[in-house]
Design a protein around this motif. Structure first.
Motif, short mmCIF file in Angstrom:
data_model
loop_
_atom_site.label_atom_id
_atom_site.label_comp_id
_atom_site.label_asym_id
_atom_site.label_seq_id
_atom_site.Cartn_x
_atom_site.Cartn_y
_atom_site.Cartn_z
N THR A 108 2.58 4.78 0.70
CA THR A 108 2.72 5.61 1.90
C THR A 108 2.96 7.05 1.47
O THR A 108 3.78 7.31 0.58
N TYR A 109 2.28 7.94 2.11
CA TYR A 109 2.43 9.35 1.73
C TYR A 109 3.71 9.92 2.36
O TYR A 109 3.94 9.81 3.56
N LYS A 149 0.84 -1.19 0.00
CA LYS A 149 0.00 0.00 0.00
C LYS A 149 0.88 1.25 0.00
O LYS A 149 1.82 1.34 0.79
#
Length: 396
Positions: free
Chosen positions: A140-141, A138
């Motif tokens: 990640t910012y 996923k």
């Protein structure tokens, strides 16, 4: 008894005299100079330098532009944040789609796997080929870093102060002034690609002027040369150009000193003298002191004027040695001025003649010593010293 005492006393006198004439010496370090290829006129004592380059950018201008760029970057930071957040949301959406695709792909592979025979499934499992669910990570910012001001690296920019470049030109043996003028004109660097390699030229002209008269002229880097095995669009051109300007200035400095300057050369000289116990050798003692003093004045940075003064002092010392040499009695070992003293003086004269590069005087001294070789009764070490000095005289 009285006769025995007299003989002992006579022996002591002879021994004392002989000991008093034992050669002492002092090794003096000094800086000689290499004679230039093209000696300037004796009237020329000073020089000046003018450097002309096509580079107009200053440090102040570079810093001002750098600060302006930083302000623009700060003002745009809000937009950078927004764009990064939008991009992150897009990556999240894409991630969900990728997960669905990965699961569907896994389900299909497992269905096909189960349709195989037991032996086929075992074989694929042993080979590590059994289907596995590979779900992408996923996203990640990562928040963009806030702008920070970084001082420009001057090595990456073509910033030159022509006056500083001119001050870096030193003509050894001369003072700053106006007797002659070095004019250095540096052009822009030209890059050329050939077979994935980069070549360059940077035509630079040197003129040596005395008033309106051109004394000497030479060009540097006016033909293409190899620069690097990388193509020009992959290298920092300004850094290469800046380094090359510094290289050209260094080469010009080397050239003008080989042609016109007096390049210091570390040297040393041995001055011999007798022990002056009873003040019998005051003249030689004074000559030794003056000779050593003259050589010690010859430092690396000594001007040509001081060198001339030292040369005059050494010539005066040489005259003293010649005067004392004329007093030598080569046949009387007990004489104050005997052959041992003569040997010291001859070696001193030859060494000084050689150091002064006075070929005429050196050959004259050598000739006189050759005439007295038998009288001087040179030992093994003396003969080696004589041969070495003789060879140096022939090389003058």
């Amino acid at each position: 008894m009285k006769k025995s005492i007299f003989l002992i006393f006579t022996t002591l006198v002879i021994y004392t005299t002989s000991f008093g004439q034992r050669a002492l010496s002092e090794q003096v370090s000094y800086f000689d100079v290499r004679i230039p290829n093209n000696q300037l006129d004796e009237s020329i004592k000073t020089y000046n330098t003018i450097v002309e380059t096509p580079y107009t950018l200053t440090v102040a201008e570079l810093n001002a532009q750098s600060l302006a760029d930083f302000e623009v970057e700060k003002a745009n930071y809000v937009n950078v944040l927004k764009e990064s957040e939008i991009e992150f949301q897009e990556r999240l959406t894409n991630h969900d789609d990728e997960v669905i695709k990965a699961e569907a792909r896994y389900d299909k592979e497992m269905k096909d796997f189960k349709d195989l025979t037991l032996l086929e499934r075992l074989a694929l499992t042993d080979q590590g080929k059994k289907p596995k669910l590979r779900v992408p990570s996923k996203p990640t910012y990562v928040k963009p870093r806030e702008p920070q001001y970084i001082q420009p690296n001057l090595n990456d920019h073509l910033i030159f102060d022509n006056n500083v470049l001119a001050d870096g030109v030193v003509l050894l043996g001369y003072e700053k002034g106006s007797d002659i003028l070095f004019i250095i004109n540096i052009s822009k660097m030209i890059f050329q690609d050939n077979g994935g390699q980069t070549f360059y030229s940077q035509s630079t002209n040197l003129k040596v002027m005395k008033g309106a008269d051109l004394i000497n002229e030479k060009n540097f880097d006016d033909e293409f040369q190899f620069l690097t095995s990388s193509s020009s669009n992959t290298i920092n051109l300004e850094r290469y150009e800046k380094n090359n300007v510094n290289k050209i200035m260094k080469n010009i400095g080397k050239y003008i000193n080989e042609e016109f300057g007096y390049i210091p050369v570390a040297s040393s000289i041995k001055i011999e003298f007798p022990k002056n116990k009873n003040r019998a050798y005051d003249a030689l003692e004074n000559a030794k002191i003056k000779a050593i003093s003259a050589y010690r004045k010859l430092k690396k940075e000594t001007s040509s004027e001081i060198r001339e003064r030292s040369k005059t002092e050494l010539e005066a010392v040489r005259d003293v040695w010649k005067t004392e040499l004329a007093k030598v009695d080569y046949n009387d070992k007990k004489a104050v001025m005997n052959k041992k003293i003569a040997k010291m003086i001859f070696f001193n004269l030859m060494r000084v003649d050689i150091s002064l590069k006075d070929k005429t005087q050196a050959e004259e001294t050598l000739g006189l010593m050759q005439e007295r070789r038998i009288d001087l009764d040179l030992d093994y070490n003396d003969k080696i010293t004589f041969t070495r000095l003789e060879e140096q005289v022939y090389k003058l």
